[in-house]
Design a protein around this motif. Structure first.
Motif, PDB file in Angstrom:
ATOM      1  N   LYS A 215      22.854 -25.430 -26.347  1.00  0.00           N
ATOM      2  CA  LYS A 215      23.573 -24.284 -26.920  1.00  0.00           C
ATOM      3  C   LYS A 215      24.584 -23.726 -25.941  1.00  0.00           C
ATOM      4  O   LYS A 215      25.686 -23.303 -26.336  1.00  0.00           O
ATOM      5  CB  LYS A 215      22.568 -23.205 -27.322  1.00  0.00           C
ATOM      6  N   SER A 216      24.232 -23.742 -24.650  1.00  0.00           N
ATOM      7  CA  SER A 216      25.124 -23.161 -23.643  1.00  0.00           C
ATOM      8  C   SER A 216      26.254 -24.100 -23.231  1.00  0.00           C
ATOM      9  O   SER A 216      27.244 -23.656 -22.648  1.00  0.00           O
ATOM     10  CB  SER A 216      24.319 -22.758 -22.401  1.00  0.00           C
ATOM     11  N   ARG A 217      26.108 -25.398 -23.531  1.00  0.00           N
ATOM     12  CA  ARG A 217      27.133 -26.381 -23.152  1.00  0.00           C
ATOM     13  C   ARG A 217      27.580 -27.193 -24.369  1.00  0.00           C
ATOM     14  O   ARG A 217      27.453 -28.421 -24.412  1.00  0.00           O
ATOM     15  CB  ARG A 217      26.599 -27.323 -22.063  1.00  0.00           C
ATOM     16  N   PRO A 218      28.140 -26.550 -25.386  1.00  0.00           N
ATOM     17  CA  PRO A 218      28.518 -27.274 -26.610  1.00  0.00           C
ATOM     18  C   PRO A 218      29.637 -28.275 -26.409  1.00  0.00           C
ATOM     19  O   PRO A 218      29.867 -29.145 -27.248  1.00  0.00           O
ATOM     20  CB  PRO A 218      28.946 -26.140 -27.558  1.00  0.00           C
ATOM     21  N   GLU A 219      30.351 -28.150 -25.279  1.00  0.00           N
ATOM     22  CA  GLU A 219      31.466 -29.066 -25.031  1.00  0.00           C
ATOM     23  C   GLU A 219      31.021 -30.428 -24.504  1.00  0.00           C
ATOM     24  O   GLU A 219      31.801 -31.393 -24.493  1.00  0.00           O
ATOM     25  CB  GLU A 219      32.437 -28.426 -24.023  1.00  0.00           C
ATOM     26  N   THR A 243      16.544 -39.602 -29.906  1.00  0.00           N
ATOM     27  CA  THR A 243      17.858 -38.971 -29.958  1.00  0.00           C
ATOM     28  C   THR A 243      18.053 -38.133 -31.223  1.00  0.00           C
ATOM     29  O   THR A 243      18.814 -37.157 -31.203  1.00  0.00           O
ATOM     30  CB  THR A 243      18.976 -40.020 -29.812  1.00  0.00           C
ATOM     31  N   LEU A 244      17.386 -38.492 -32.309  1.00  0.00           N
ATOM     32  CA  LEU A 244      17.423 -37.632 -33.484  1.00  0.00           C
ATOM     33  C   LEU A 244      16.810 -36.270 -33.162  1.00  0.00           C
ATOM     34  O   LEU A 244      17.348 -35.224 -33.529  1.00  0.00           O
ATOM     35  CB  LEU A 244      16.672 -38.263 -34.656  1.00  0.00           C
ATOM     36  N   TYR A 245      15.705 -36.273 -32.431  1.00  0.00           N
ATOM     37  CA  TYR A 245      15.072 -35.017 -32.047  1.00  0.00           C
ATOM     38  C   TYR A 245      15.969 -34.217 -31.106  1.00  0.00           C
ATOM     39  O   TYR A 245      16.126 -33.002 -31.258  1.00  0.00           O
ATOM     40  CB  TYR A 245      13.722 -35.297 -31.393  1.00  0.00           C
ATOM     41  N   PHE A 246      16.603 -34.900 -30.149  1.00  0.00           N
ATOM     42  CA  PHE A 246      17.538 -34.208 -29.259  1.00  0.00           C
ATOM     43  C   PHE A 246      18.674 -33.580 -30.076  1.00  0.00           C
ATOM     44  O   PHE A 246      19.127 -32.466 -29.785  1.00  0.00           O
ATOM     45  CB  PHE A 246      18.137 -35.165 -28.230  1.00  0.00           C
ATOM     46  N   GLN A 247      19.127 -34.319 -31.086  1.00  0.00           N
ATOM     47  CA  GLN A 247      20.193 -33.821 -31.957  1.00  0.00           C
ATOM     48  C   GLN A 247      19.724 -32.574 -32.710  1.00  0.00           C
ATOM     49  O   GLN A 247      20.470 -31.599 -32.845  1.00  0.00           O
ATOM     50  CB  GLN A 247      20.603 -34.922 -32.932  1.00  0.00           C
ATOM     51  N   GLU A 248      18.493 -32.586 -33.170  1.00  0.00           N
ATOM     52  CA  GLU A 248      17.931 -31.417 -33.848  1.00  0.00           C
ATOM     53  C   GLU A 248      17.869 -30.213 -32.912  1.00  0.00           C
ATOM     54  O   GLU A 248      17.988 -29.061 -33.344  1.00  0.00           O
ATOM     55  CB  GLU A 248      16.531 -31.730 -34.374  1.00  0.00           C
ATOM     56  N   LEU A 249      17.705 -30.479 -31.618  1.00  0.00           N
ATOM     57  CA  LEU A 249      17.668 -29.404 -30.627  1.00  0.00           C
ATOM     58  C   LEU A 249      19.067 -28.937 -30.221  1.00  0.00           C
ATOM     59  O   LEU A 249      19.196 -28.003 -29.447  1.00  0.00           O
ATOM     60  CB  LEU A 249      16.887 -29.859 -29.392  1.00  0.00           C
ATOM     61  N   GLY A 250      20.097 -29.616 -30.738  1.00  0.00           N
ATOM     62  CA  GLY A 250      21.462 -29.160 -30.514  1.00  0.00           C
ATOM     63  C   GLY A 250      22.333 -30.034 -29.642  1.00  0.00           C
ATOM     64  O   GLY A 250      23.519 -29.733 -29.452  1.00  0.00           O
ATOM     65  N   VAL A 251      21.791 -31.122 -29.100  1.00  0.00           N
ATOM     66  CA  VAL A 251      22.592 -32.009 -28.253  1.00  0.00           C
ATOM     67  C   VAL A 251      23.663 -32.684 -29.106  1.00  0.00           C
ATOM     68  O   VAL A 251      23.398 -33.140 -30.227  1.00  0.00           O
ATOM     69  CB  VAL A 251      21.700 -33.063 -27.571  1.00  0.00           C
ATOM     70  N   ARG A 252      24.874 -32.778 -28.576  1.00  0.00           N
ATOM     71  CA  ARG A 252      25.998 -33.376 -29.299  1.00  0.00           C
ATOM     72  C   ARG A 252      26.245 -34.793 -28.784  1.00  0.00           C
ATOM     73  O   ARG A 252      26.457 -34.993 -27.592  1.00  0.00           O
ATOM     74  CB  ARG A 252      27.238 -32.503 -29.154  1.00  0.00           C
ATOM     75  N   PHE A 253      26.209 -35.743 -29.703  1.00  0.00           N
ATOM     76  CA  PHE A 253      26.310 -37.158 -29.357  1.00  0.00           C
ATOM     77  C   PHE A 253      27.604 -37.778 -29.865  1.00  0.00           C
ATOM     78  O   PHE A 253      28.153 -37.370 -30.898  1.00  0.00           O
ATOM     79  CB  PHE A 253      25.140 -37.935 -29.960  1.00  0.00           C
ATOM     80  N   VAL A 254      28.056 -38.797 -29.151  1.00  0.00           N
ATOM     81  CA  VAL A 254      29.117 -39.674 -29.635  1.00  0.00           C
ATOM     82  C   VAL A 254      28.615 -40.370 -30.895  1.00  0.00           C
ATOM     83  O   VAL A 254      27.459 -40.783 -30.979  1.00  0.00           O
ATOM     84  CB  VAL A 254      29.472 -40.723 -28.556  1.00  0.00           C
ATOM     85  N   GLU A 255      29.482 -40.503 -31.898  1.00  0.00           N
ATOM     86  CA  GLU A 255      29.118 -41.161 -33.151  1.00  0.00           C
ATOM     87  C   GLU A 255      29.906 -42.462 -33.291  1.00  0.00           C
ATOM     88  O   GLU A 255      31.065 -42.455 -33.687  1.00  0.00           O
ATOM     89  CB  GLU A 255      29.374 -40.230 -34.335  1.00  0.00           C
ATOM     90  N   PRO A 256      29.280 -43.596 -32.991  1.00  0.00           N
ATOM     91  CA  PRO A 256      29.985 -44.871 -33.071  1.00  0.00           C
ATOM     92  C   PRO A 256      30.150 -45.348 -34.516  1.00  0.00           C
ATOM     93  O   PRO A 256      29.497 -44.830 -35.429  1.00  0.00           O
ATOM     94  CB  PRO A 256      29.043 -45.820 -32.308  1.00  0.00           C
ATOM     95  N   LYS A 257      31.013 -46.318 -34.702  1.00  0.00           N
ATOM     96  CA  LYS A 257      31.163 -46.985 -35.999  1.00  0.00           C
ATOM     97  C   LYS A 257      30.164 -48.140 -36.019  1.00  0.00           C
ATOM     98  O   LYS A 257      30.429 -49.220 -35.501  1.00  0.00           O
ATOM     99  CB  LYS A 257      32.592 -47.486 -36.178  1.00  0.00           C
ATOM    100  N   VAL A 258      29.012 -47.894 -36.600  1.00  0.00           N
ATOM    101  CA  VAL A 258      27.896 -48.824 -36.482  1.00  0.00           C
ATOM    102  C   VAL A 258      28.116 -50.103 -37.280  1.00  0.00           C
ATOM    103  O   VAL A 258      28.943 -50.147 -38.197  1.00  0.00           O
ATOM    104  CB  VAL A 258      26.578 -48.157 -36.917  1.00  0.00           C
ATOM    105  N   ASN A 259      27.342 -51.130 -36.920  1.00  0.00           N
ATOM    106  CA  ASN A 259      27.419 -52.408 -37.623  1.00  0.00           C
ATOM    107  C   ASN A 259      26.732 -52.305 -38.980  1.00  0.00           C
ATOM    108  O   ASN A 259      26.233 -51.247 -39.373  1.00  0.00           O
ATOM    109  CB  ASN A 259      26.812 -53.529 -36.766  1.00  0.00           C
TER     110      ASN A 259
END
Length: 343
Positions: A215-219, A243-259
């Motif tokens: 939350k404190s580092r959204p960038e 990583t889904l759980y981390f995402q639920e906690l607010g971590v922002r991830f790169v979103e690749p174009k998956v196969n």
């Protein structure tokens, strides 16, 4: 762990090599107890008589009494160990080439268990039968498939003992921990032991810390990576329990174009800079190349996160106990808290 990058990319082989899957649900609570025992362990008053456990396939394993001769996938055995339940045999990455415990062995004493197979596709059915198994436990990443139980010998293996499969996909870390704890409790573990309740408290505190850091580092953007000699894999966060759980906690991830399989995108090393990232989480399994093995690849060295020293290990196949998952949350929170914006 085999390197499935060198074989046709089956869905199962892909998972073993570079990616991980999972869709999830939110934090599941574990019951508290005032028991002051110092160590987890099998309860003294384990019920005699028939035993049963409904697994995550919806199938019920049954036995005339609580199973004692247990064989499990290495990481699952490590989780049971943290609750005081020991196994006789393991299969899956257990020792490295130099004989040391694999990362997935956790606190298991690998010299005290029969290793039925140490790599993908290896499972010694004769050794398994000699253990007089009463229960087989493993993970399920893909519906209908048992993790590290070879397809060609599966029928022989499953005839020898009841089996339990616990989700490693289509779940999140907290729920997976809860299910491993449920199984351990059915086998006689004391979930009220102080070590267990202390670990649960630490996990919950770590989850709060990671939520606050995100939350404190959204960038800050995080990339989930795994390396082979020829390819770099960028995983989609929502397709993995951790990583889904981390995402639920607010971590922002790169979103690749998956196969087409939906789990990750394969990049050549020439294109490894396709996605800007401030932190790179690298698959820590023995099947993947580690950052110290990538120094000869100039495109890797030029990545901003690498130059800033913001590459951290990713525990791609967690040991699902509170004890082993709490540090994972703490380490990611620390990485985000101190990260510089570099991409």
């Amino acid at each position: 762990m085999p390197n499935a990058h060198h074989s046709p990319l089956s869905r199962r082989g892909v998972l073993a090599a570079g990616g991980a899957v999972g869709l999830g649900v939110a934090l599941a609570a574990c019951g508290n107890s005032d028991d002051d025992k110092g160590e987890p362990g099998a309860a003294d008053d384990v019920k005699a008589g028939p035993w049963s456990f409904k697994d995550d396939r919806g199938e019920t394993a049954e036995a005339g009494s609580v199973p004692k001769s247990i064989v499990a996938f290495t990481g699952t055995a490590a989780a049971l160990h943290d609750y005081g339940i020991e196994v006789k045999g393991v299969f899956g990455p257990t020792t490295t080439k130099d004989g040391k415990p694999d990362i997935q062995a956790g606190d298991l004493d690998v010299t005290e268990v029969e290793i039925l197979g140490n790599v993908w596709g290896e499972f010694n059915v004769e050794k398994y039968a000699a253990l007089a198994p009463e229960l087989l436990v493993t993970a399920q990443w893909v519906e209908g498939e048992l993790w590290y139980v070879p397809e060609q010998s599966k029928d022989k293996i499953l005839k020898l003992a009841p089996s339990v499969a616990l989700l490693a996909a289509e779940t999140t870390v907290p729920k997976a921990i809860r299910r491993h704890a449920d199984l351990a409790e059915s086998l006689g573990a004391d979930l009220g032991a102080k070590k267990v309740t202390d670990a649960k408290a630490r996990f919950e505190k770590a989850a709060g810390r990671l939520r606050a850091a995100a939350k404190s580092r959204p960038e800050i953007r995080v990339l989930v990576g795994s390396a082979s000699q020829d390819l770099f894999y960028v995983s989609l966060a929502e397709m993995s329990a951790d990583t889904l759980y981390f995402q639920e906690l607010g971590v922002r991830f790169v979103e690749p174009k998956v196969n087409a399989q939906g789990f990750f995108e394969e990049l050549s090393w020439e294109n490894v800079d396709k996605y800007p990232a401030d932190i790179i989480m690298m698959d820590n399994r023995s099947s993947a190349l580690q950052p110290n093995a990538l120094t000869s690849k100039p495109t890797w060295a030029r990545l901003p996160a690498v130059g800033a020293g913001q590459v951290v290990p990713r525990v791609t196949e967690p040991i699902y106990s509170y004890d082993k998952c709490a540090p994972i949350l703490e380490d990611l929170a620390a990485a985000i808290e101190k990260a510089r914006k570099v991409a």
